[in-house]
Write an enzyme that holds these catalytic residues in place. Structure first.
Site, mmCIF file in Angstrom:
data_model
loop_
_atom_site.group_PDB
_atom_site.id
_atom_site.type_symbol
_atom_site.label_atom_id
_atom_site.label_comp_id
_atom_site.label_asym_id
_atom_site.label_seq_id
_atom_site.Cartn_x
_atom_site.Cartn_y
_atom_site.Cartn_z
ATOM 1 N N ASP A 113 0.864 -1.175 0.000
ATOM 2 C CA ASP A 113 0.000 0.000 0.000
ATOM 3 C C ASP A 113 0.905 1.231 0.000
ATOM 4 O O ASP A 113 2.128 1.126 0.217
ATOM 5 C CB ASP A 113 -0.895 -0.045 1.245
ATOM 6 N N ASP A 141 -0.234 5.217 1.016
ATOM 7 C CA ASP A 141 -0.481 6.180 2.096
ATOM 8 C C ASP A 141 -0.616 5.456 3.436
ATOM 9 O O ASP A 141 -1.419 4.527 3.578
ATOM 10 C CB ASP A 141 -1.771 6.958 1.818
ATOM 11 N N ASP A 165 -1.341 -0.973 5.994
ATOM 12 C CA ASP A 165 -1.428 -0.371 7.324
ATOM 13 C C ASP A 165 -2.832 -0.274 7.880
ATOM 14 O O ASP A 165 -2.991 0.105 9.046
ATOM 15 C CB ASP A 165 -0.866 1.056 7.257
#
Length: 213
Positions: free
Chosen positions: A7, A9, A162
């Site tokens: 991922d 951001d 995250d």
């Protein structure tokens, strides 16, 4: 060697200050109060349209649709406050040196993604990049993640992210999920399904080894 997809951001970069700035420029144009950085962080993860919907709901705006192009206009140049998490570049270099294929799968739209990758000098860092508008589906639908793995060829698949969205995406794609715990998740670590977790990017090469690849 493994196919490792990341991922963006909240995983590789801390971009929430730029995202908040784009949101607040949009809100200012319609005479609304700004979001806090913490509010903006809690809205990140499901793509730009969902972010704007959440932003509009926070300001009791009944129709978020007209705000989407305004937000995207500001978002496409929102790069100057974005930071790379410490240790990311060294960790990615070590993984590449070990022969792993590296990909990116983000719900961030194409133009903001390309802008921030260029700003960071990462335009050629990943073997494949899937963004929030590459396919009709976005995470947590597993289609973009599976497409990223397909583009990387063959080998074991590992997804590093995250957030709650990332955990669900990995589960629906039936791939191991490695959780970066300081990111933008809204759920406690113990309540997110994951195969492994880390809080320091210097740990990730050894985490990958611990998964048997």
């Amino acid at each position: 060697m493994a196919r490792i997809v990341f991922d963006l951001d909240g995983t590789l970069i801390d971009s929430v200050a730029d995202i908040a700035a784009a949101a607040n420029a949009t809100l200012a144009e319609v005479g609304e109060a700004p979001l806090s950085v913490d509010q903006a962080r809690s809205f990140v993860g499901a793509g730009a349209v969902v972010f704007v919907e959440r932003m509009a709901r926070a300001r009791d705006l009944p129709d978020p649709a007209p705000l989407v192009p305004r937000f995207l206009h500001h978002y496409e140049g929102a790069v100057t406050q974005t930071l790379i998490y410490p240790g990311v570049e060294a960790a990615l270099a070590r993984l590449e040196q070990r022969g792993h294929s590296l990909g990116l799968c983000t719900n961030k739209p194409h133009l903001p993604t390309q802008a921030v990758l260029a700003h960071l000098g990462w335009a050629d860092l990943f073997d494949t990049v899937l963004t929030g508008d590459s396919l009709p589906q976005r995470k947590p639908d597993p289609a973009p993640l599976l497409a990223a793995f397909d583009a990387l060829g063959t080998g074991p698949s590992i997804y590093v992210g995250d957030s709650d969205v990332d955990a669900e995406t990995a589960a629906r794609a039936h791939v191991p999920f490695v959780l970066f715990t300081p990111g933008y998740r809204t759920t406690p670590v113990e309540d997110l399904p994951h195969t492994a977790a880390f809080d320091d990017w210097s740990e990730i090469p050894n985490v990958i080894v611990s998964l048997g690849v």
